[in-house]
Scaffold this active site. Structure first.
Site, mmCIF file in Angstrom:
data_model
loop_
_atom_site.group_PDB
_atom_site.id
_atom_site.type_symbol
_atom_site.label_atom_id
_atom_site.label_comp_id
_atom_site.label_asym_id
_atom_site.label_seq_id
_atom_site.Cartn_x
_atom_site.Cartn_y
_atom_site.Cartn_z
ATOM 1 N N ARG A 70 0.842 -1.190 0.000
ATOM 2 C CA ARG A 70 0.000 0.000 0.000
ATOM 3 C C ARG A 70 0.889 1.257 0.000
ATOM 4 O O ARG A 70 1.966 1.293 0.562
ATOM 5 C CB ARG A 70 -0.990 0.007 1.167
ATOM 6 C CG ARG A 70 -0.410 0.229 2.560
ATOM 7 C CD ARG A 70 -0.688 1.658 3.045
ATOM 8 N NE ARG A 70 -0.035 1.941 4.324
ATOM 9 C CZ ARG A 70 1.219 2.327 4.433
ATOM 10 N NH1 ARG A 70 1.979 2.452 3.387
ATOM 11 N NH2 ARG A 70 1.742 2.584 5.628
ATOM 12 N N SER A 76 -2.646 11.517 3.929
ATOM 13 C CA SER A 76 -2.180 10.880 5.151
ATOM 14 C C SER A 76 -0.687 11.133 5.371
ATOM 15 O O SER A 76 -0.240 11.246 6.510
ATOM 16 C CB SER A 76 -2.685 9.437 5.208
ATOM 17 O OG SER A 76 -1.778 8.510 5.031
ATOM 18 N N ALA A 81 3.015 14.257 8.693
ATOM 19 C CA ALA A 81 4.051 15.292 8.811
ATOM 20 C C ALA A 81 3.594 16.362 9.811
ATOM 21 O O ALA A 81 4.370 16.808 10.664
ATOM 22 C CB ALA A 81 4.333 15.901 7.445
ATOM 23 N N ASP A 99 7.092 5.063 6.223
ATOM 24 C CA ASP A 99 6.093 4.079 5.790
ATOM 25 C C ASP A 99 5.180 4.616 4.690
ATOM 26 O O ASP A 99 4.024 4.244 4.603
ATOM 27 C CB ASP A 99 5.275 3.583 6.991
ATOM 28 C CG ASP A 99 4.491 4.703 7.657
ATOM 29 O OD1 ASP A 99 4.756 5.879 7.355
ATOM 30 O OD2 ASP A 99 3.605 4.402 8.476
ATOM 31 N N HIS A 147 10.247 -6.111 11.137
ATOM 32 C CA HIS A 147 10.101 -4.894 10.334
ATOM 33 C C HIS A 147 11.434 -4.484 9.739
ATOM 34 O O HIS A 147 12.437 -4.409 10.455
ATOM 35 C CB HIS A 147 9.620 -3.721 11.202
ATOM 36 C CG HIS A 147 8.213 -3.857 11.681
ATOM 37 N ND1 HIS A 147 7.548 -2.854 12.337
ATOM 38 C CD2 HIS A 147 7.325 -4.875 11.580
ATOM 39 C CE1 HIS A 147 6.316 -3.256 12.634
ATOM 40 N NE2 HIS A 147 6.166 -4.480 12.195
ATOM 41 N N GLU A 166 8.899 0.349 3.773
ATOM 42 C CA GLU A 166 8.734 -0.413 5.024
ATOM 43 C C GLU A 166 8.236 -1.811 4.667
ATOM 44 O O GLU A 166 7.234 -1.955 3.972
ATOM 45 C CB GLU A 166 7.719 0.278 5.938
ATOM 46 C CG GLU A 166 7.507 -0.486 7.254
ATOM 47 C CD GLU A 166 6.395 0.097 8.112
ATOM 48 O OE1 GLU A 166 6.673 0.961 8.951
ATOM 49 O OE2 GLU A 166 5.227 -0.314 7.921
ATOM 50 N N ALA A 178 -2.456 -9.583 14.652
ATOM 51 C CA ALA A 178 -2.253 -8.139 14.427
ATOM 52 C C ALA A 178 -3.478 -7.496 13.794
ATOM 53 O O ALA A 178 -3.836 -6.366 14.140
ATOM 54 C CB ALA A 178 -1.031 -7.904 13.545
HETATM 55 P P1 GTP Z 1 5.133 4.779 12.751
HETATM 56 O O1 GTP Z 1 4.317 3.798 11.931
HETATM 57 O O2 GTP Z 1 5.670 5.867 11.922
HETATM 58 O O3 GTP Z 1 4.422 5.252 13.960
HETATM 59 O O4 GTP Z 1 6.448 4.056 13.189
HETATM 60 P P2 GTP Z 1 6.845 3.267 14.479
HETATM 61 O O5 GTP Z 1 8.062 3.855 15.014
HETATM 62 O O6 GTP Z 1 5.677 3.056 15.371
HETATM 63 O O7 GTP Z 1 7.256 1.916 13.758
HETATM 64 P P3 GTP Z 1 6.968 0.420 14.085
HETATM 65 O O8 GTP Z 1 7.973 -0.306 13.245
HETATM 66 O O9 GTP Z 1 6.919 0.131 15.536
HETATM 67 O O10 GTP Z 1 5.509 0.196 13.491
HETATM 68 C C1 GTP Z 1 5.256 0.355 12.136
HETATM 69 C C2 GTP Z 1 3.964 -0.340 11.733
HETATM 70 O O11 GTP Z 1 3.901 -1.667 12.284
HETATM 71 C C3 GTP Z 1 2.686 0.293 12.190
HETATM 72 O O12 GTP Z 1 2.307 1.332 11.327
HETATM 73 C C4 GTP Z 1 1.717 -0.893 12.139
HETATM 74 O O13 GTP Z 1 1.348 -1.188 10.788
HETATM 75 C C5 GTP Z 1 2.591 -2.028 12.624
HETATM 76 N N1 GTP Z 1 2.493 -2.150 14.093
HETATM 77 C C6 GTP Z 1 3.392 -1.733 15.000
HETATM 78 N N2 GTP Z 1 2.977 -1.990 16.244
HETATM 79 C C7 GTP Z 1 1.776 -2.609 16.136
HETATM 80 C C8 GTP Z 1 0.833 -3.125 17.082
HETATM 81 O O14 GTP Z 1 1.016 -3.065 18.292
HETATM 82 N N3 GTP Z 1 -0.300 -3.693 16.580
HETATM 83 C C9 GTP Z 1 -0.551 -3.788 15.255
HETATM 84 N N4 GTP Z 1 -1.686 -4.360 14.858
HETATM 85 N N5 GTP Z 1 0.322 -3.294 14.326
HETATM 86 C C10 GTP Z 1 1.456 -2.724 14.757
HETATM 87 MG MG MG Z 2 3.020 3.195 10.234
#
Ligand code: GTP
Ligand code: MG
Length: 230
Positions: A70, A76, A81, A99, A147, A166, A178
């Protein structure tokens, strides 16, 4: 683009198109910027499909069950930002939002997640920007996934762009957990009752046990010389 984030955050109500806040040239530049992420996804999807087909041919089973991608919408990206208080410049967005291009790979077994990750990150044109191994170290809520943030070169008409993508790699059981957790999280507007959080952690444990059990069964059957096409 030199608009500043907070102005847009203040104006961002409901379904408003944040791009209205950019002038014509900024909008064109931003659309072109987002296109490079779409091409980054295309490049990565080609790599993933090649690995999938070739691995299946050699080993007689596919480590990859499903792949989804996606691209974040313009709104978004600008909304994120604004939330992060970033200046509305392409450089700031490129450096801080990782992402915009997202790919999720679902595999059968835990080992496959690492195998896929190694096969991708070992490629010469891929640069690994960050790895978060939530399989080895699950999040407190029970979330597990591997990740990767990688950079892939995209060859445009007049330049080469390094595009960040990502990649989330997880087993079917991790993905099941998840997606339900995600729905619950938003249903409760991010404030999930404590009892439900406990249930979710229990469910994450069950999913982990299932992964371990299935992997052991798979190894056992492979070890016996029987080809198991799962
Ligand atoms: P951002 O997405 O920018 O907030 O980055 P981050 O620092 O939170 O990165 P992270 O790698 O922890 O998470 C990135 C993505 O992983 C999220 O946008 C979700 O798609 C997925 N993700 C992370 N944590 C969770 C969780 O607790 N539950 C679920 N369902 N998805 C998660
Ligand atoms: Mg994200």
């Amino acid at each position: 683009m030199a608009t500043s984030g907070p102005d847009v955050a203040r104006d961002a109500s409901g379904q408003q198109d944040l791009r209205e806040l950019l002038n014509f040239d900024q909008r064109r530049e931003f659309t072109r910027f987002l296109m490079s992420y779409k091409f980054g996804i295309d490049e990565m999807m080609t790599k993933i499909n090649i690995l999938k087909d070739e691995f299946t041919y050699i080993h007689d089973y596919s480590p990859i069950e499903h792949v989804k991608s996606r691209l974040k919408s313009a709104d978004s990206v600008l909304g994120k930002a604004a939330r992060k208080g970033l200046p509305f410049t392409l450089d700031a967005i490129r450096e801080n939002i990782h992402d915009i291009a997202g790919i999720r790979i679902t595999c059968s077994f835990i080992q496959d997640a690492y195998r896929i990750s190694d096969m991708l990150t070992g490629q010469l044109d891929i640069t690994v920007v960050a790895v978060k191994d939530y399989i080895a170290e699950p999040k407190a809520n029970g979330y597990r996934s591997l990740h990767l943030i990688v950079e892939v070169p995209v060859f445009m008409s007049d330049r080469v762009e390094s595009v960040r993508v990502e990649i989330q790699i997880r087993t079917v059981a991790m993905d099941f957990w998840a997606s339900l957790e995600h729905k619950i999280f938003y249903k409760y507007d991010k404030v999930v009752p404590e009892a439900l959080l406990g249930e979710l952690r229990d469910a994450a444990d069950v999913a982990r046990h299932l992964d371990v059990k299935m992997e052991a069964l798979h190894e056992e059957v492979r070890g016996s010389g029987t080809t198991l096409r799962v």
